[in-house]
Design an enzyme around this catalytic site. Structure first.
Site, PDB file in Angstrom:
ATOM      1  N   CYS A 134       0.818  -1.224   0.000  1.00 46.75           N
ATOM      2  CA  CYS A 134       0.000   0.000   0.000  1.00 46.75           C
ATOM      3  C   CYS A 134       0.850   1.272   0.000  1.00 46.75           C
ATOM      4  O   CYS A 134       0.345   2.351  -0.318  1.00 46.75           O
ATOM      5  CB  CYS A 134      -0.938   0.018   1.197  1.00 46.75           C
ATOM      6  SG  CYS A 134      -2.155  -1.304   1.126  1.00 46.75           S
ATOM      7  N   HIS A 175      -3.174   7.474   2.121  1.00 47.17           N
ATOM      8  CA  HIS A 175      -3.595   6.142   1.677  1.00 47.17           C
ATOM      9  C   HIS A 175      -4.987   5.885   2.233  1.00 47.17           C
ATOM     10  O   HIS A 175      -5.271   6.183   3.390  1.00 47.17           O
ATOM     11  CB  HIS A 175      -2.607   5.093   2.206  1.00 47.17           C
ATOM     12  CG  HIS A 175      -3.047   3.691   1.941  1.00 47.17           C
ATOM     13  ND1 HIS A 175      -3.496   3.279   0.710  1.00 47.17           N
ATOM     14  CD2 HIS A 175      -3.127   2.603   2.751  1.00 47.17           C
ATOM     15  CE1 HIS A 175      -3.828   2.006   0.770  1.00 47.17           C
ATOM     16  NE2 HIS A 175      -3.625   1.566   1.995  1.00 47.17           N
ATOM     17  N   ASN A 194      -9.939   0.073  -0.215  1.00 47.44           N
ATOM     18  CA  ASN A 194      -8.473   0.134  -0.188  1.00 47.44           C
ATOM     19  C   ASN A 194      -7.947  -0.441  -1.508  1.00 47.44           C
ATOM     20  O   ASN A 194      -8.035  -1.650  -1.738  1.00 47.44           O
ATOM     21  CB  ASN A 194      -7.962  -0.672   1.012  1.00 47.44           C
ATOM     22  CG  ASN A 194      -6.444  -0.626   1.152  1.00 47.44           C
ATOM     23  OD1 ASN A 194      -5.733  -0.206   0.244  1.00 47.44           O
ATOM     24  ND2 ASN A 194      -5.948  -1.069   2.291  1.00 47.44           N
TER      25      ASN A 194
HETATM   26  N1  ACO Z   1     -18.417  -7.938   9.358  1.00 48.23           N
HETATM   27  C1  ACO Z   1     -18.801  -8.145  10.640  1.00 48.23           C
HETATM   28  N2  ACO Z   1     -17.941  -8.377  11.635  1.00 48.23           N
HETATM   29  C2  ACO Z   1     -16.627  -8.401  11.325  1.00 48.23           C
HETATM   30  C3  ACO Z   1     -16.162  -8.224  10.014  1.00 48.23           C
HETATM   31  C4  ACO Z   1     -17.123  -7.984   8.998  1.00 48.23           C
HETATM   32  N3  ACO Z   1     -16.784  -7.781   7.703  1.00 48.23           N
HETATM   33  N4  ACO Z   1     -14.805  -8.319  10.009  1.00 48.23           N
HETATM   34  C5  ACO Z   1     -14.432  -8.553  11.272  1.00 48.23           C
HETATM   35  N5  ACO Z   1     -15.530  -8.608  12.074  1.00 48.23           N
HETATM   36  C6  ACO Z   1     -15.600  -8.863  13.507  1.00 48.23           C
HETATM   37  C7  ACO Z   1     -14.379  -9.565  14.043  1.00 48.23           C
HETATM   38  O1  ACO Z   1     -14.486 -10.957  13.850  1.00 48.23           O
HETATM   39  C8  ACO Z   1     -14.428  -9.184  15.504  1.00 48.23           C
HETATM   40  O2  ACO Z   1     -15.354 -10.004  16.157  1.00 48.23           O
HETATM   41  P1  ACO Z   1     -15.050 -10.563  17.627  1.00 48.23           P
HETATM   42  O3  ACO Z   1     -14.926  -9.334  18.493  1.00 48.23           O
HETATM   43  O4  ACO Z   1     -16.239 -11.410  17.908  1.00 48.23           O
HETATM   44  O5  ACO Z   1     -13.759 -11.325  17.510  1.00 48.23           O
HETATM   45  C9  ACO Z   1     -14.985  -7.757  15.480  1.00 48.23           C
HETATM   46  O6  ACO Z   1     -15.615  -7.614  14.181  1.00 48.23           O
HETATM   47  C10 ACO Z   1     -13.959  -6.673  15.685  1.00 48.23           C
HETATM   48  O7  ACO Z   1     -12.838  -6.938  14.826  1.00 48.23           O
HETATM   49  P2  ACO Z   1     -11.591  -5.999  14.815  1.00 48.23           P
HETATM   50  O8  ACO Z   1     -10.581  -6.563  13.849  1.00 48.23           O
HETATM   51  O9  ACO Z   1     -11.130  -5.719  16.223  1.00 48.23           O
HETATM   52  O10 ACO Z   1     -12.244  -4.674  14.219  1.00 48.23           O
HETATM   53  P3  ACO Z   1     -11.565  -3.282  13.995  1.00 48.23           P
HETATM   54  O11 ACO Z   1     -12.367  -2.253  14.627  1.00 48.23           O
HETATM   55  O12 ACO Z   1     -10.087  -3.295  14.263  1.00 48.23           O
HETATM   56  O13 ACO Z   1     -11.748  -3.061  12.412  1.00 48.23           O
HETATM   57  C11 ACO Z   1     -10.438  -3.270  10.399  1.00 48.23           C
HETATM   58  C12 ACO Z   1     -11.199  -3.995  11.507  1.00 48.23           C
HETATM   59  C13 ACO Z   1     -11.443  -2.485   9.585  1.00 48.23           C
HETATM   60  C14 ACO Z   1      -9.768  -4.311   9.522  1.00 48.23           C
HETATM   61  C15 ACO Z   1      -9.379  -2.332  10.996  1.00 48.23           C
HETATM   62  O14 ACO Z   1      -8.662  -3.003  11.997  1.00 48.23           O
HETATM   63  C16 ACO Z   1      -8.394  -1.782   9.991  1.00 48.23           C
HETATM   64  O15 ACO Z   1      -8.735  -1.007   9.130  1.00 48.23           O
HETATM   65  N6  ACO Z   1      -7.101  -2.123  10.138  1.00 48.23           N
HETATM   66  C17 ACO Z   1      -6.026  -1.562   9.345  1.00 48.23           C
HETATM   67  C18 ACO Z   1      -6.017  -1.981   7.930  1.00 48.23           C
HETATM   68  C19 ACO Z   1      -4.925  -1.195   7.225  1.00 48.23           C
HETATM   69  O16 ACO Z   1      -4.507  -0.141   7.614  1.00 48.23           O
HETATM   70  N7  ACO Z   1      -4.414  -1.667   6.159  1.00 48.23           N
HETATM   71  C20 ACO Z   1      -3.369  -0.815   5.526  1.00 48.23           C
HETATM   72  C21 ACO Z   1      -2.510  -1.493   4.794  1.00 48.23           C
HETATM   73  S1  ACO Z   1      -3.313  -2.562   3.685  1.00 48.23           S
HETATM   74  C22 ACO Z   1      -2.091  -3.131   2.625  1.00 48.23           C
HETATM   75  O17 ACO Z   1      -0.926  -2.837   2.716  1.00 48.23           O
HETATM   76  C23 ACO Z   1      -2.482  -4.113   1.575  1.00 48.23           C
END
Ligand code: ACO
Length: 324
Positions: free
Chosen positions: A114, A251, A281
């Site tokens: 990314c 990004h 993304n």
């Molecule tokens: N729908 C419903 N529930 C979901 C989904 C979904 N699509 N995906 C995950 N959940 C659930 C999880 O299983 C978890 O459930 P649990 O509490 O029962 O275990 C809950 O939602 C919370 O999950 P988290 O991962 O803690 O959620 P978070 O608030 O962190 O959001 C996200 C997740 C959107 C992925 C976030 O962490 C994020 O954006 N992270 C960074 C990604 C990033 O920056 N990428 C950049 C580089 S990408 C690259 O280089 C290719």
């Protein structure tokens, strides 16, 4: 006199197929509401069957050339940032070169996931300043839909396909931070974070392309901290601070990361270009796509101070500060 690498034109291309969040509700235990509130994403584009990364890159390149009022004859080289190339080799850049009808110059790919466009832009700047080329096409192009695990709701709802391109030429400057062009850059990586974001396949391991794996939550925390520090480093190199910036063009991974970084830099959200709701993304394509949308919508204007920052697999992260 100081030579500056200046943006002469910009363009982008998005595949036709728009995929709203509701489409994932049919096959996964997820909701439009969860995706919107946790990531800010409302829809994304997916490439058509048979449509490759180089197809998207060529269309973005043509749009950037048209915007610059130039032809492929005016270009000395092509750099493509991508982690989803058509083939293991040759590079996407040489495929773009061929499609543009160029039999001169050079082309190569940069892979920093990314953060790829930031690394490509910094390389392009260095090549131009060193006299290796007078004008370059710098492209970010991805088809991340090809490396999704469609059963993994925590990743497959987050990514999209697209391409953005800019033409970077040379202009004389004064050496002051009021010059147009790239003013500073900051690049970083730390391979200890490999398992936070990776693709579980490759040439010398499984022999197959593999699927994306991500530990979203710890990556989120790394992202806000590292994006803020790289932005501040690039600004400090030329004696500027966050409040001098006209536009942050980050990004586009998650609206909460974008908001968190802007807040830490003391900048209101009305000075941030946000496209994550429409594109998801798109990895290395996300910054040139956002820059292009920012220009197209009349927000980014000549003379504006623009700061772009990105983080991705590696981890690799960095920023580029430029005056448009
Ligand atoms: N729908 C419903 N529930 C979901 C989904 C979904 N699509 N995906 C995950 N959940 C659930 C999880 O299983 C978890 O459930 P649990 O509490 O029962 O275990 C809950 O939602 C919370 O999950 P988290 O991962 O803690 O959620 P978070 O608030 O962190 O959001 C996200 C997740 C959107 C992925 C976030 O962490 C994020 O954006 N992270 C960074 C990604 C990033 O920056 N990428 C950049 C580089 S990408 C690259 O280089 C290719």
């Amino acid at each position: 006199m100081t030579l500056r690498a200046v943006v002469e034109g910009i363009g982008h291309y998005l595949p036709d197929r728009v995929v709203p969040n509701s489409e994932f509700e049919k096959t996964l235990d997820t909701t439009d509401e969860w995706i919107r509130t946790r990531s800010g994403i409302e829809r994304r584009r997916f490439a058509a069957e048979g449509q490759t990364t180089s197809d998207l890159a060529v269309r973005a390149a043509r749009a950037a050339l048209e915007n610059a009022g130039l032809t492929p004859d005016d270009i000395d080289g092509i750099i493509v940032a991508t982690s989803t190339p058509d083939l293991t080799f040759p590079s996407v850049a040489t495929m773009v070169q061929k499609e543009l009808g160029m039999t001169h110059g050079f082309g190569f790919d940069v892979q920093a996931v990314c953060a790829g466009f930031i690394f490509a832009l910094t390389n392009a700047n260095a090549l131009l300043i060193a006299g290796q080329a007078k004008r370059l096409l710098v492209i970010g192009a991805e088809t991340f839909s090809r490396i999704m695990d469609w059963n993994d709701r925590s990743t497959c709802v987050l990514f999209g396909d697209g391409a953005g391109a800019l033409v970077l030429g040379l202009q004389d400057g004064t050496g002051a931070n009021t010059d147009r062009g790239i003013l500073s850059a900051d690049l970083n990586s730390d391979g200890r974070y490999r398992d936070m974001l990776y693709v579980d396949g490759g040439v010398s391991t499984t022999g197959a392309a593999g699927k994306l794996r991500m530990q979203g939550n710890p990556l989120f925390r790394q992202a806000v901290e590292k994006l803020t520090s790289t932005a501040e480093t690039a600004l400090a190199k030329v004696g500027l601070t966050g409040t001098d910036v006209d536009w942050i063009v980050p990004h586009q991974a998650n609206i909460r990361i974008i908001q968190g970084t802007a807040k830490k830099m003391g900048l209101p959200m009305d000075r941030v270009i946000v496209t994550v709701q429409d594109h998801g993304n798109t990895s290395a394509a996300s910054i040139p796509l956002a820059l292009s949308v920012g220009v197209e919508t009349g927000k980014i204007k000549q003379g504006d101070l623009v700061l772009s920052e990105a983080i991705g697999g590696g981890l690799a992260w960095g920023s580029v500060l430029l005056r448009w």
